[in-house]
Enzyme design. Structure first.
Site, PDB file in Angstrom:
ATOM      1  N   LYS A  61       0.823  -1.208   0.000  1.00 19.55           N
ATOM      2  CA  LYS A  61       0.000   0.000   0.000  1.00 19.55           C
ATOM      3  C   LYS A  61       0.858   1.260   0.000  1.00 19.55           C
ATOM      4  O   LYS A  61       1.851   1.349   0.702  1.00 19.55           O
ATOM      5  CB  LYS A  61      -0.901   0.002   1.232  1.00 19.55           C
ATOM      6  CG  LYS A  61      -1.890   1.142   1.270  1.00 19.55           C
ATOM      7  CD  LYS A  61      -3.129   0.755   2.045  1.00 19.55           C
ATOM      8  CE  LYS A  61      -4.158   1.854   2.042  1.00 19.55           C
ATOM      9  NZ  LYS A  61      -4.600   2.278   0.722  1.00 19.55           N
ATOM     10  N   GLY A  66       6.511   0.622   5.765  1.00 18.98           N
ATOM     11  CA  GLY A  66       7.389  -0.290   5.033  1.00 18.98           C
ATOM     12  C   GLY A  66       7.436   0.005   3.548  1.00 18.98           C
ATOM     13  O   GLY A  66       8.505  -0.039   2.923  1.00 18.98           O
ATOM     14  N   CYS A  67       6.296   0.317   2.971  1.00 23.86           N
ATOM     15  CA  CYS A  67       6.227   0.592   1.535  1.00 23.86           C
ATOM     16  C   CYS A  67       6.934   1.898   1.193  1.00 23.86           C
ATOM     17  O   CYS A  67       7.554   2.017   0.136  1.00 23.86           O
ATOM     18  CB  CYS A  67       4.770   0.623   1.073  1.00 23.86           C
ATOM     19  SG  CYS A  67       3.959  -0.985   1.282  1.00 23.86           S
ATOM     20  N   THR A  68       6.868   2.864   2.085  1.00 27.30           N
ATOM     21  CA  THR A  68       7.569   4.131   1.869  1.00 27.30           C
ATOM     22  C   THR A  68       9.074   3.903   1.944  1.00 27.30           C
ATOM     23  O   THR A  68       9.835   4.419   1.105  1.00 27.30           O
ATOM     24  CB  THR A  68       7.111   5.188   2.887  1.00 27.30           C
ATOM     25  OG1 THR A  68       5.706   5.405   2.701  1.00 27.30           O
ATOM     26  CG2 THR A  68       7.853   6.497   2.697  1.00 27.30           C
ATOM     27  N   ALA A  71      10.068   2.164  -1.342  1.00 27.65           N
ATOM     28  CA  ALA A  71      10.018   3.083  -2.487  1.00 27.65           C
ATOM     29  C   ALA A  71      11.162   4.094  -2.430  1.00 27.65           C
ATOM     30  O   ALA A  71      11.815   4.367  -3.446  1.00 27.65           O
ATOM     31  CB  ALA A  71       8.670   3.800  -2.528  1.00 27.65           C
TER      32      ALA A  71
END
Length: 170
Positions: A61, A66-68, A71
């Protein structure tokens, strides 16, 4: 018998089972697909592969911790990919507007694709982890064959390290 049912339920909840068996593996060719990017333009895998290798990473998401990290790690290492002619592509079920906001907020220089229906995630056989969409990266050579994959929900930044190491071997 109760123990077996409990174990099967636990395995289903934490994402183990049939979907993991159908996951695309090293040496397999990726079928072509088309999705919208963060700008609403069509992205077709075969067109990207015509330009060279591609790293595709699936993440749960936009704008979550974690995704930030993942990325931003791809962003910070972006030159290492582009210097080798490699495109980086992130895919989640978030919509185009969410991807645009995420890319702008963190100055992400690569493509984010919207897979709202999960069709491409299913095509790759990306397993769920703890009832969440999985975090899996694939390094594709220019023919669309998987030369490396890495699956880890908790080691978000290691996806970049793994991809860079695999690219150096192509």
């Amino acid at each position: 018998m109760k123990f077996i049912k409990t174990m099967l339920l636990t395995l289903a909840i934490f994402g183990f089972g049939a979907s993991a068996k159908s996951q695309i593996k090293n040496g397999e060719k990726i079928p072509d697909f088309e999705l919208k990017d963060q700008n609403g333009a069509n992205f077709k895998l075969s067109s990207a592969l015509a330009k060279g290798p591609v790293v595709i990473y699936f993440y749960p998401k936009d704008d979550t911790p974690g995704c930030t990290k993942e990325a931003c790690s791809f962003r910070d290492s972006f030159a290492e990919f582009t210097d080798k002619g490699v495109q980086v592509v992130g895919i989640s079920s978030d919509n185009v507007a969410s991807h645009k906001k995420f890319a702008e907020k963190y100055h992400l220089p690569f493509t984010l694709l919207s897979d709202e229906k999960g069709a491409v995630r299913k095509l790759f056989g990306v397993p769920k982890t703890m009832m969440m969409p999985g975090r899996v990266s694939y390094v594709l050579d220019k023919s669309g064959t998987v030369v490396h994959q890495f699956n880890s929900m908790t080691q978000a930044t290691q996806h970049v390290e793994e991809a860079i190491a695999a690219i150096k071997k192509i």
